[in-house]
Design an enzyme around this catalytic site. Structure first.
Site, PDB file in Angstrom:
ATOM      1  N   GLU A 193      -2.992  10.635   2.843  1.00 28.65           N
ATOM      2  CA  GLU A 193      -4.040  10.638   3.626  1.00 28.65           C
ATOM      3  C   GLU A 193      -3.941  12.318   4.297  1.00 28.65           C
ATOM      4  O   GLU A 193      -3.069  12.651   4.439  1.00 28.65           O
ATOM      5  CB  GLU A 193      -4.480  10.055   4.830  1.00 28.65           C
ATOM      6  CG  GLU A 193      -4.315   8.394   4.508  1.00 28.65           C
ATOM      7  CD  GLU A 193      -4.564   7.542   5.769  1.00 28.65           C
ATOM      8  OE1 GLU A 193      -4.707   7.811   6.983  1.00 28.65           O
ATOM      9  OE2 GLU A 193      -4.697   6.274   5.600  1.00 28.65           O
ATOM     10  N   ASN A 232       3.673   1.353   9.345  1.00 29.08           N
ATOM     11  CA  ASN A 232       4.703   1.884  10.308  1.00 29.08           C
ATOM     12  C   ASN A 232       5.780   2.649   9.707  1.00 29.08           C
ATOM     13  O   ASN A 232       6.799   2.896  10.326  1.00 29.08           O
ATOM     14  CB  ASN A 232       5.093   0.996  11.332  1.00 29.08           C
ATOM     15  CG  ASN A 232       4.061   0.259  12.115  1.00 29.08           C
ATOM     16  OD1 ASN A 232       3.012   0.937  12.322  1.00 29.08           O
ATOM     17  ND2 ASN A 232       4.330  -0.906  12.687  1.00 29.08           N
ATOM     18  N   ARG A 233       5.648   3.246   8.406  1.00 34.76           N
ATOM     19  CA  ARG A 233       6.564   3.995   7.679  1.00 34.76           C
ATOM     20  C   ARG A 233       6.075   5.362   7.605  1.00 34.76           C
ATOM     21  O   ARG A 233       6.336   6.147   6.316  1.00 34.76           O
ATOM     22  CB  ARG A 233       7.117   3.476   6.368  1.00 34.76           C
ATOM     23  CG  ARG A 233       7.754   2.054   6.633  1.00 34.76           C
ATOM     24  CD  ARG A 233       7.923   1.676   5.229  1.00 34.76           C
ATOM     25  NE  ARG A 233       8.739   0.240   5.626  1.00 34.76           N
ATOM     26  CZ  ARG A 233       8.241  -1.007   5.476  1.00 34.76           C
ATOM     27  NH1 ARG A 233       6.834  -1.129   5.160  1.00 34.76           N
ATOM     28  NH2 ARG A 233       9.070  -1.997   5.793  1.00 34.76           N
ATOM     29  N   GLU A 234       5.442   5.940   8.524  1.00 35.67           N
ATOM     30  CA  GLU A 234       4.664   7.533   8.244  1.00 35.67           C
ATOM     31  C   GLU A 234       5.578   8.523   8.436  1.00 35.67           C
ATOM     32  O   GLU A 234       6.688   8.617   9.107  1.00 35.67           O
ATOM     33  CB  GLU A 234       3.751   7.811   9.562  1.00 35.67           C
ATOM     34  CG  GLU A 234       2.715   6.406   9.770  1.00 35.67           C
ATOM     35  CD  GLU A 234       2.942   5.424  10.603  1.00 35.67           C
ATOM     36  OE1 GLU A 234       3.979   5.188  10.922  1.00 35.67           O
ATOM     37  OE2 GLU A 234       1.929   4.556  11.161  1.00 35.67           O
ATOM     38  N   GLU A 257       0.831  -1.197   0.003  1.00 40.15           N
ATOM     39  CA  GLU A 257       0.215   0.042   0.032  1.00 40.15           C
ATOM     40  C   GLU A 257       1.013   1.252  -0.107  1.00 40.15           C
ATOM     41  O   GLU A 257       1.959   1.205   0.674  1.00 40.15           O
ATOM     42  CB  GLU A 257      -1.165  -0.039   1.300  1.00 40.15           C
ATOM     43  CG  GLU A 257      -1.901   1.027   1.013  1.00 40.15           C
ATOM     44  CD  GLU A 257      -3.025   0.957   2.458  1.00 40.15           C
ATOM     45  OE1 GLU A 257      -3.246   1.898   2.973  1.00 40.15           O
ATOM     46  OE2 GLU A 257      -3.271  -0.436   2.651  1.00 40.15           O
ATOM     47  N   ASP A 289       0.276   5.364   0.525  1.00 42.08           N
ATOM     48  CA  ASP A 289      -0.779   6.220   1.027  1.00 42.08           C
ATOM     49  C   ASP A 289      -0.460   7.685   1.062  1.00 42.08           C
ATOM     50  O   ASP A 289       0.442   8.191   1.514  1.00 42.08           O
ATOM     51  CB  ASP A 289      -1.098   5.944   2.726  1.00 42.08           C
ATOM     52  CG  ASP A 289      -1.601   4.712   2.724  1.00 42.08           C
ATOM     53  OD1 ASP A 289      -2.375   4.080   1.870  1.00 42.08           O
ATOM     54  OD2 ASP A 289      -1.779   4.050   3.813  1.00 42.08           O
ATOM     55  N   GLY A 335      -5.212  13.587  17.948  1.00 42.64           N
ATOM     56  CA  GLY A 335      -5.353  12.290  18.382  1.00 42.64           C
ATOM     57  C   GLY A 335      -6.623  11.982  18.760  1.00 42.64           C
ATOM     58  O   GLY A 335      -6.889  11.065  19.486  1.00 42.64           O
ATOM     59  N   ARG A 352       8.404   5.917  20.128  1.00 45.78           N
ATOM     60  CA  ARG A 352       7.482   4.993  19.536  1.00 45.78           C
ATOM     61  C   ARG A 352       8.179   3.812  19.181  1.00 45.78           C
ATOM     62  O   ARG A 352       7.647   2.598  19.203  1.00 45.78           O
ATOM     63  CB  ARG A 352       6.688   5.391  18.204  1.00 45.78           C
ATOM     64  CG  ARG A 352       5.905   4.685  17.466  1.00 45.78           C
ATOM     65  CD  ARG A 352       5.271   5.329  16.224  1.00 45.78           C
ATOM     66  NE  ARG A 352       4.569   4.537  15.607  1.00 45.78           N
ATOM     67  CZ  ARG A 352       4.386   4.611  14.283  1.00 45.78           C
ATOM     68  NH1 ARG A 352       4.896   5.604  13.490  1.00 45.78           N
ATOM     69  NH2 ARG A 352       3.445   3.867  13.589  1.00 45.78           N
ATOM     70  N   THR A 372       1.634  10.408   5.175  1.00 43.84           N
ATOM     71  CA  THR A 372       2.125   9.354   4.149  1.00 43.84           C
ATOM     72  C   THR A 372       2.384   8.072   4.755  1.00 43.84           C
ATOM     73  O   THR A 372       3.014   8.390   5.669  1.00 43.84           O
ATOM     74  CB  THR A 372       3.274   9.992   3.297  1.00 43.84           C
ATOM     75  OG1 THR A 372       4.192  10.170   4.099  1.00 43.84           O
ATOM     76  CG2 THR A 372       2.667  11.388   2.509  1.00 43.84           C
ATOM     77  N   ASN A 373       2.282   6.983   3.893  1.00 38.25           N
ATOM     78  CA  ASN A 373       2.693   5.721   4.402  1.00 38.25           C
ATOM     79  C   ASN A 373       3.028   4.837   3.530  1.00 38.25           C
ATOM     80  O   ASN A 373       2.427   4.827   2.389  1.00 38.25           O
ATOM     81  CB  ASN A 373       1.594   5.376   5.475  1.00 38.25           C
ATOM     82  CG  ASN A 373       2.148   4.213   6.439  1.00 38.25           C
ATOM     83  OD1 ASN A 373       3.384   3.791   6.593  1.00 38.25           O
ATOM     84  ND2 ASN A 373       1.529   3.746   7.384  1.00 38.25           N
TER      85      ASN A 373
END
Length: 303
Positions: free
Chosen positions: A112, A135-137, A108, A110, A206, A279, A126-127
């Site tokens: 958004e 988990n590559r935002e 995928e 992305d 959030g 994180r 973006t990801n």
């Protein structure tokens, strides 16, 4: 005010447009929306193709959101589409534009757009997912008001890299580094998807700011879809031939492109997964150690 935030940077966004060669091995689409897409959610009330198919509008209210997807599946493509985002108080809404395969091990890519309260800027999220793992935002503010007019958002996906572009300005590159054991999306054909939906449990601060339904319906508009693409059908790609591929298929970032991307990342990147120690206390993704990021971003911006 958000208008002042954007207008001070408009002149910096004027750039040369990439020219892509078209040939018999790749297919170019620049037709009507009804030729390339179908509505998957929201029905005729929430998703409409207008102006004889030149314009597509998605809407969201307290009854339903809306979405569409492409008829074609792509195995490498240069996708461009012009989008005008939800204006006013868009807090809690998310407008998406992405390529994706299906299944638990899907790939995928992305875009958004996370809405915000009136006067505060959108966040461009973006990801990249490879074999089911994301988990590559990376997240950015924009240097213009994306609700005032249409702007071009592009995904370039070829065997060398994935490049995210805004008005032909590269903002992010995810390189093919399989030689270092890093997965890269290369084997799964993907469709193009877009949606407008209620994500007020996470999208704005959030999830602290909820959608104000008195402002609905919320509407995002699309025009000028274009795809230079390798089309997959029954396991065969239109780019199976190794010769006569379009220049987009070989495109990477030259020194000038890298400089423009660094300008964006230095001035507008607000989150980078490669620097979020809180994180990822056990260490970052392997590609993070192979790339020099000119700007570290703010880990707190992740939602």
């Amino acid at each position: 005010m958000v208008s002042a935030y954007y207008s001070s940077n408009v002149s910096a966004a004027l750039l040369l447009i990439f020219i892509f060669m078209i040939n018999t091995s790749t297919v170019t689409f620049a037709g009507k929306f009804y030729q390339d897409f179908y509505i998957t959610w929201g029905g005729d009330y929430h998703a409409k193709m207008l102006n004889n198919g030149d314009l597509l509008a998605l809407s969201l209210d307290n009854v339903s959101g809306s979405a569409f997807e492409s008829y074609n599946q792509y195995l490498y493509a240069k996708i461009d589409i012009r989008i005008k985002l939800v204006a006013g108080n868009s807090a809690g809404t998310v407008t998406t534009f992405y390529l994706s395969s299906t299944g638990s091990s899907h790939d995928e890519i992305d875009f958004e757009f996370l809405g915000n309260v009136t006067g505060e800027p959108y966040i461009l999220h973006t990801n990249v997912f490879c074999q089911g793992k994301g988990n590559r935002e990376q997240q950015f503010y924009l240097w213009f008001d994306p609700t005032a007019d249409f702007h071009t958002y592009s995904l370039l996906w070829n065997p060398q890299n994935v490049i995210f572009l805004v008005d032909d300005l590269p903002i992010r590159q995810f390189k093919n580094q399989e030689s270092f054991g890093i997965p890269f999306p290369k084997n799964q054909a993907m469709r193009l998807y877009s949606s407008l939906w209620n994500a007020d449990n996470w999208a704005t601060r959030g999830g602290l700011v909820k959608i104000d339904w008195t402002q609905s319906p919320f509407t995002a508009s699309y025009m000028n879809f274009n795809a230079d693409a390798c089309i997959c059908s029954y396991g065969t790609s239109s780019c199976d031939s190794k010769s006569n591929k379009g220049s987009w298929y070989w495109k990477t970032l030259n020194i000038a492109d890298q400089g423009r991307m660094q300008w964006v990342q230095k001035n507008y990147m607000i989150y980078n997964y490669c620097t979020d120690v809180k994180r990822f206390p056990q260490g970052f993704a392997p590609e993070c150690y192979l790339t020099i990021f000119p700007y570290r971003g703010h880990s707190a911006a992740h939602t």
